[in-house]
Design an enzyme around this catalytic site. Structure first.
Site, mmCIF file in Angstrom:
data_model
loop_
_atom_site.group_PDB
_atom_site.id
_atom_site.type_symbol
_atom_site.label_atom_id
_atom_site.label_comp_id
_atom_site.label_asym_id
_atom_site.label_seq_id
_atom_site.Cartn_x
_atom_site.Cartn_y
_atom_site.Cartn_z
ATOM 1 N N ALA A 159 0.810 -1.220 0.000
ATOM 2 C CA ALA A 159 0.000 0.000 0.000
ATOM 3 C C ALA A 159 0.846 1.273 0.000
ATOM 4 O O ALA A 159 0.599 2.205 -0.780
ATOM 5 C CB ALA A 159 -0.924 -0.018 1.216
ATOM 6 N N GLU A 160 1.850 1.316 0.869
ATOM 7 C CA GLU A 160 2.580 2.580 1.023
ATOM 8 C C GLU A 160 3.500 2.842 -0.164
ATOM 9 O O GLU A 160 3.673 3.992 -0.579
ATOM 10 C CB GLU A 160 3.361 2.581 2.343
ATOM 11 C CG GLU A 160 2.499 2.301 3.584
ATOM 12 C CD GLU A 160 2.257 0.810 3.813
ATOM 13 O OE1 GLU A 160 2.801 -0.010 3.043
ATOM 14 O OE2 GLU A 160 1.522 0.466 4.760
ATOM 15 N N GLY B 209 -16.444 4.846 -1.890
ATOM 16 C CA GLY B 209 -16.500 4.074 -3.127
ATOM 17 C C GLY B 209 -17.064 4.892 -4.274
ATOM 18 O O GLY B 209 -16.693 6.050 -4.467
ATOM 19 N N ALA B 210 -17.976 4.301 -5.030
ATOM 20 C CA ALA B 210 -18.544 4.970 -6.193
ATOM 21 C C ALA B 210 -19.328 6.223 -5.814
ATOM 22 O O ALA B 210 -19.555 7.095 -6.653
ATOM 23 C CB ALA B 210 -19.449 4.002 -6.943
ATOM 24 N N GLY C 109 -5.716 -1.329 -4.817
ATOM 25 C CA GLY C 109 -4.829 -0.180 -4.999
ATOM 26 C C GLY C 109 -5.567 1.127 -5.209
ATOM 27 O O GLY C 109 -4.934 2.193 -5.214
ATOM 28 N N ALA C 110 -6.888 1.091 -5.348
ATOM 29 C CA ALA C 110 -7.623 2.342 -5.582
ATOM 30 C C ALA C 110 -7.518 3.272 -4.385
ATOM 31 O O ALA C 110 -7.398 4.494 -4.539
ATOM 32 C CB ALA C 110 -9.087 2.041 -5.895
ATOM 33 N N ASP D 23 -5.044 3.465 -2.239
ATOM 34 C CA ASP D 23 -3.694 4.049 -2.224
ATOM 35 C C ASP D 23 -3.606 5.190 -3.231
ATOM 36 O O ASP D 23 -3.022 6.242 -2.960
ATOM 37 C CB ASP D 23 -2.643 3.000 -2.591
ATOM 38 C CG ASP D 23 -2.766 1.741 -1.754
ATOM 39 O OD1 ASP D 23 -3.212 1.850 -0.594
ATOM 40 O OD2 ASP D 23 -2.438 0.652 -2.268
#
Ligand SMILES: Nc1ncnc2c1ncn2[C@@H]1O[C@H](COP(=O)(O)OP(=O)(O)OP(=O)(O)O)[C@@H](O)[C@H]1O
Ligand SMILES: O=C(O)C(=O)C[C@H](O)[C@H](O)CO
Length: 412
Positions: A109-110, A302-303, A334-335, A337
């Site tokens: 993530a980072e 989210g959306a 990954g979204a 991040d």
């Protein structure tokens, strides 16, 4: 391109001055220290000068407002600390037992945040530990190729580099499973004694995530050290990133993550994540009520979009909600991040909060529309043009695979 989710509600975010700019208007000047590799537009291995000093309190961006311009040589824009892993993406859908081959990529993530920021032109550094094995070498080479400064990474001769595998189901909005092989990894040996703490202070922003706290007792001690409030630290950005599978019991992480988030200046958390981890089901306002300490709290929905709570002058709290564009996802991992990277990039540039949220959404869309973790951002001028759209045009924006490379296809 057909939309995969309903039209978001009309935006209520008030355009700031930068939003009123005509499409194509040059972005405000970046505030990156001169001389960084990213400033020169480099995409190759990072060549930023060695970190030399701890920023004075006045160099630290105001958590609630526009960051100060930093003139200190050797200061990174962002340092990200965590575990980076070699990632294996499946050649096709199906359970792990049935996938015949995998494509090698990188994740974590980072370091995903560091890659997206480096690609966006910022001086980004990743700090962590990898094994003295081939996967560790590959990670360092790949991160450097994204423009990330990896010179503070420690190689561990005794422990391996972590890896993880993804599987995907066969729907377009596929849910992706993540299977880790990281117990006892080099990164799990991080602690206040094994990480170069001075390098974590030589930056305008230090970005952490809750994943690190789950890796080992030493990693948890490190996170507690870094999240302790002090006047001489950089702006502390923390993505909750609750990963129940990494904690001994799925519930163990919840109180720890809340404790760490309370010590941060800027916190990212998903609305669903807050419900799962902390049982908070009243939406963004209820999350803010439970987490009033960070000057900036961003709740990802989210959306549906994202909501930012910002403590302004006089201790008043401003609230900004910005809907997400319509996205045709390829892979969701990954979204979050990427969202953090877009928000941080816009923060470093001193953009107004609604624009920070829009840049977060745009970067998330970049990650959603590629198979791997790392978001390759659209050119900055194009992202600025999209972020400056009026509420109606923003609400009609549709982004599908390839949109970052073919901007003309993004318009409704
Ligand atoms: N269906 C969608 N349509 C448009 N944007 C989306 C959609 N899903 C996610 N996003 C964008 O991605 C951002 C992050 O989403 P989310 O919180 O689900 O990620 P996450 O679970 O934190 O991801 P990860 O931890 O794997 O990086 C959202 O704030 C939004 O900008
Ligand atoms: O889940 C983790 O620990 C990872 O770091 C793997 C992925 O890269 C991460 O989940 C993406 O946010």
């Amino acid at each position: 391109m057909p939309a995969q989710q309903p039209q978001p509600p009309e935006t209520a975010d008030a355009p700031g001055p930068a939003e009123a700019a005509a499409p194509g208007t040059p972005a405000p000047a970046d505030v990156r220290p001169a001389g960084s590799p990213a400033a020169a537009g480099a995409r190759g291995p990072a060549t930023a000068p060695a970190a030399t000093g701890v920023p004075a309190a006045t160099d630290v961006p105001e958590a609630a407002g526009v960051p100060a311009v930093s003139g200190a040589a050797g200061l990174a824009d962002v340092v990200c600390l965590g575990e980076s892993m070699v990632t294996f993406l499946p050649s096709g859908p199906g359970p792990l037992a049935d996938v015949p081959s995998f494509h090698r990529a990188i994740g974590g993530a980072e370091s995903n945040v560091a890659c997206a920021l480096a690609l966006s032109g910022h001086a980004a550094k990743w700090v962590g530990r990898v094994g003295a094995d081939g996967f560790g070498t590959h990670l360092l080479d790949a991160l450097a190729a994204y423009g990330v400064d990896v010179r503070s990474v420690v190689r561990d001769p005794h422990r391996p580099t972590g890896v993880y595998f993804r599987t995907a189901d066969d729907r377009a909005d596929a849910s992706h499973e993540v299977v880790y092989y990281r117990a006892g990894s080099a990164a799990s040996a991080m602690s206040p004694d094994t990480v170069p703490l001075a390098d974590l202070r030589a930056t305008r922003v230090l970005h952490l995530s809750g994943i690190t706290a789950a890796l080992s007792p030493g990693c948890l001690a490190l996170m507690r050290t870094l999240c302790a409030r002090s006047t001489d630290r950089p702006l502390l950005s923390f993505d909750v990133n609750h990963r129940p599978g990494l904690w001994a019991s799925g519930d163990d992480g919840a109180p720890v993550l809340l404790e760490l988030a309370r010590g941060a200046d800027l916190v990212f958390v998903g609305e669903d994540e807050a419900a799962d981890a902390w049982g908070i089901r009243g939406g963004p306002a209820a999350i803010r009520a439970a987490l009033p300490e960070p000057a900036v709290l961003v709740v990802k929905q989210g959306a549906a979009g994202a909501t930012a709570f910002v403590r302004a002058a006089g201790n008043e709290t401003e609230t900004h909600h910005v809907p997400a564009p319509l996205v045709t996802p390829v892979a969701p991992v990954g979204a979050g991040d990427a969202f953090a990277a877009g928000f941080l990039s816009a923060t470093l540039r001193g953009l107004h909060v609604p624009l920070r949220l829009r840049h977060g959404h745009l970067m998330a869309a970049a990650a959603l529309t590629v198979p791997g973790d790392v978001a390759v951002p659209p050119p900055r001028e194009y992202a600025d043009e999209l972020a400056a759209l009026g509420p109606d045009a923003w609400g009609r924006l549709r982004l599908g695979p390839g949109w970052t490379g073919r901007p003309q296809e993004a318009r409704a």
